[in-house]
Design an enzyme around this catalytic site. Sequence first.
Site, mmCIF file in Angstrom:
data_model
loop_
_atom_site.group_PDB
_atom_site.id
_atom_site.type_symbol
_atom_site.label_atom_id
_atom_site.label_comp_id
_atom_site.label_asym_id
_atom_site.label_seq_id
_atom_site.Cartn_x
_atom_site.Cartn_y
_atom_site.Cartn_z
ATOM 1 N N ASP A 13 -8.866 -7.090 9.561
ATOM 2 C CA ASP A 13 -7.146 -7.014 9.882
ATOM 3 C C ASP A 13 -6.923 -5.677 9.860
ATOM 4 O O ASP A 13 -5.600 -5.489 10.234
ATOM 5 C CB ASP A 13 -6.594 -7.862 8.603
ATOM 6 C CG ASP A 13 -5.008 -7.771 8.860
ATOM 7 O OD1 ASP A 13 -4.615 -7.962 9.873
ATOM 8 O OD2 ASP A 13 -4.293 -7.789 7.858
ATOM 9 N N GLY B 12 -7.502 -7.711 -7.782
ATOM 10 C CA GLY B 12 -6.059 -7.574 -7.858
ATOM 11 C C GLY B 12 -5.568 -8.767 -7.453
ATOM 12 O O GLY B 12 -6.150 -9.847 -7.410
ATOM 13 N N ILE C 258 -4.301 -9.968 -4.508
ATOM 14 C CA ILE C 258 -4.914 -10.298 -3.266
ATOM 15 C C ILE C 258 -6.124 -10.931 -3.463
ATOM 16 O O ILE C 258 -6.559 -12.247 -3.237
ATOM 17 C CB ILE C 258 -4.707 -9.322 -2.123
ATOM 18 C CG1 ILE C 258 -3.272 -9.137 -1.954
ATOM 19 C CG2 ILE C 258 -5.474 -9.978 -1.060
ATOM 20 C CD1 ILE C 258 -3.299 -7.947 -1.037
ATOM 21 N N ARG D 42 -7.631 -1.511 3.922
ATOM 22 C CA ARG D 42 -7.280 -0.522 4.560
ATOM 23 C C ARG D 42 -8.422 -0.133 5.630
ATOM 24 O O ARG D 42 -9.351 -0.153 5.077
ATOM 25 C CB ARG D 42 -6.645 0.574 3.872
ATOM 26 C CG ARG D 42 -5.244 0.673 3.466
ATOM 27 C CD ARG D 42 -4.207 0.525 4.647
ATOM 28 N NE ARG D 42 -2.834 0.528 4.025
ATOM 29 C CZ ARG D 42 -2.092 -0.570 3.742
ATOM 30 N NH1 ARG D 42 -2.585 -1.882 3.828
ATOM 31 N NH2 ARG D 42 -0.965 -0.743 3.509
ATOM 32 N N GLY E 157 0.812 -1.305 -0.002
ATOM 33 C CA GLY E 157 0.002 -0.031 -0.026
ATOM 34 C C GLY E 157 1.066 1.292 -0.195
ATOM 35 O O GLY E 157 2.026 1.484 0.537
ATOM 36 N N GLY F 83 -1.760 -9.087 7.945
ATOM 37 C CA GLY F 83 -1.849 -9.586 6.583
ATOM 38 C C GLY F 83 -0.464 -10.462 6.178
ATOM 39 O O GLY F 83 -0.450 -11.534 5.448
ATOM 40 N N ILE G 202 -9.361 -6.750 4.764
ATOM 41 C CA ILE G 202 -8.017 -6.995 4.595
ATOM 42 C C ILE G 202 -7.116 -5.910 3.708
ATOM 43 O O ILE G 202 -5.921 -5.747 3.513
ATOM 44 C CB ILE G 202 -7.382 -8.248 4.224
ATOM 45 C CG1 ILE G 202 -8.184 -8.654 2.740
ATOM 46 C CG2 ILE G 202 -7.883 -9.272 5.090
ATOM 47 C CD1 ILE G 202 -7.332 -7.913 1.528
ATOM 48 N N HIS H 162 -3.630 -5.946 12.019
ATOM 49 C CA HIS H 162 -2.803 -5.679 10.793
ATOM 50 C C HIS H 162 -1.854 -6.774 10.549
ATOM 51 O O HIS H 162 -0.633 -6.315 10.621
ATOM 52 C CB HIS H 162 -2.302 -4.216 10.769
ATOM 53 C CG HIS H 162 -2.212 -3.930 9.153
ATOM 54 N ND1 HIS H 162 -2.346 -2.643 8.662
ATOM 55 C CD2 HIS H 162 -1.882 -4.622 8.095
ATOM 56 C CE1 HIS H 162 -2.071 -2.528 7.431
ATOM 57 N NE2 HIS H 162 -1.765 -3.799 6.959
#
Length: 325
Positions: A266, A160, A162, A242, A83, A292, A240, A290
């Site tokens: 997450d 995408g 993920i 933001r 990110g 992941g 998962i 967080h």
Amino acid sequence: MSLKRVLIVNKMFPSSGLELLKKELETTVLPIMDYEADSLATIKAKISAGFDGLIWNTKHRLTGEILDLAGSRLKAVTTNASGIDHIDTDELKKRNLPLGNTPSVLDNAVADIAIGLMIGAARRFKEGVKEIETGEWKSGVQWSLGQDIANSTVGIVGLGGIGQAVVRRLKGFDVAKFIYSGRTDKKEAKDLGVSRVPFPQLLKESDFIILCCPLTNETKHIINADSLGIMKKTSVLVNIGRGGLVDQAALYNALKSGEIFAAGLDVTTPEPLNKDDPIVSLPNCYIIPHMGSATVETRNAMAKISAENILLALKGKPMMCPIPL
Ligand SMILES: O=CC(=O)O
């Protein structure tokens, strides 16, 4: 000739990346963690010492003010993350600074966590664990009934890397239908058996909604009171991506009033989330901090890409994973 200098912001940067950097550069690891109260002040104090490369391994925002402190010696910046919502890309562009990130290598680890959150939220792990921990296991009662993944419709927001990895994993779960929404048609969708639908349709039809998209001006609060109102009462939301994708106050209300069944998160706003935040108290909100990309292999792979991004850019070459600015 003295070596070029790179600043690594975060004391936990993996040695896989550090060793690569050390072969060619002078490395400075800032001994801070984001949650330490003075971490931002420490970054600002140190960055003006003059560095050629910067590994921004922190959730603090990389602003014009910090880039000014870094000065004109700085020639390359990379996140140690996929990110880039915490980077002021306009400010980098203004200064002609290349930016890199570490995408793709984390897709599998993050997708695993998405599946974990789906099951954990839909099958009421939080309430179950609490019963064990408090010694109040109510054997035989029906309180624990959850939602099935089999025969469900799964909606992926953002197909995408993920999102695709999530679909691949769910192929063994007897899902009835996969749908996705996003800015563009994804060529992989056909082979994966996922159809693109408008976002309101995805909200209406999905039993599970998995947020896998980046946070941008367009996706901020994509889940809000209106969208929660369209979702099924039995639906489960997984985030998962933001925290900012979700209006958390609206999610709290929807979970509290039973407008939706459960959520697995997450990512939250803010991070770290205060234990007294109302959303933490909800039995149907299953939250993890967080995690992941938090596997040994994945974090090593990310650190290597960060290192390569800086090493290449400081030789005037394109980064391994450049972000077009
Ligand atoms: O959230 C993790 C990342 O963006 O790498």
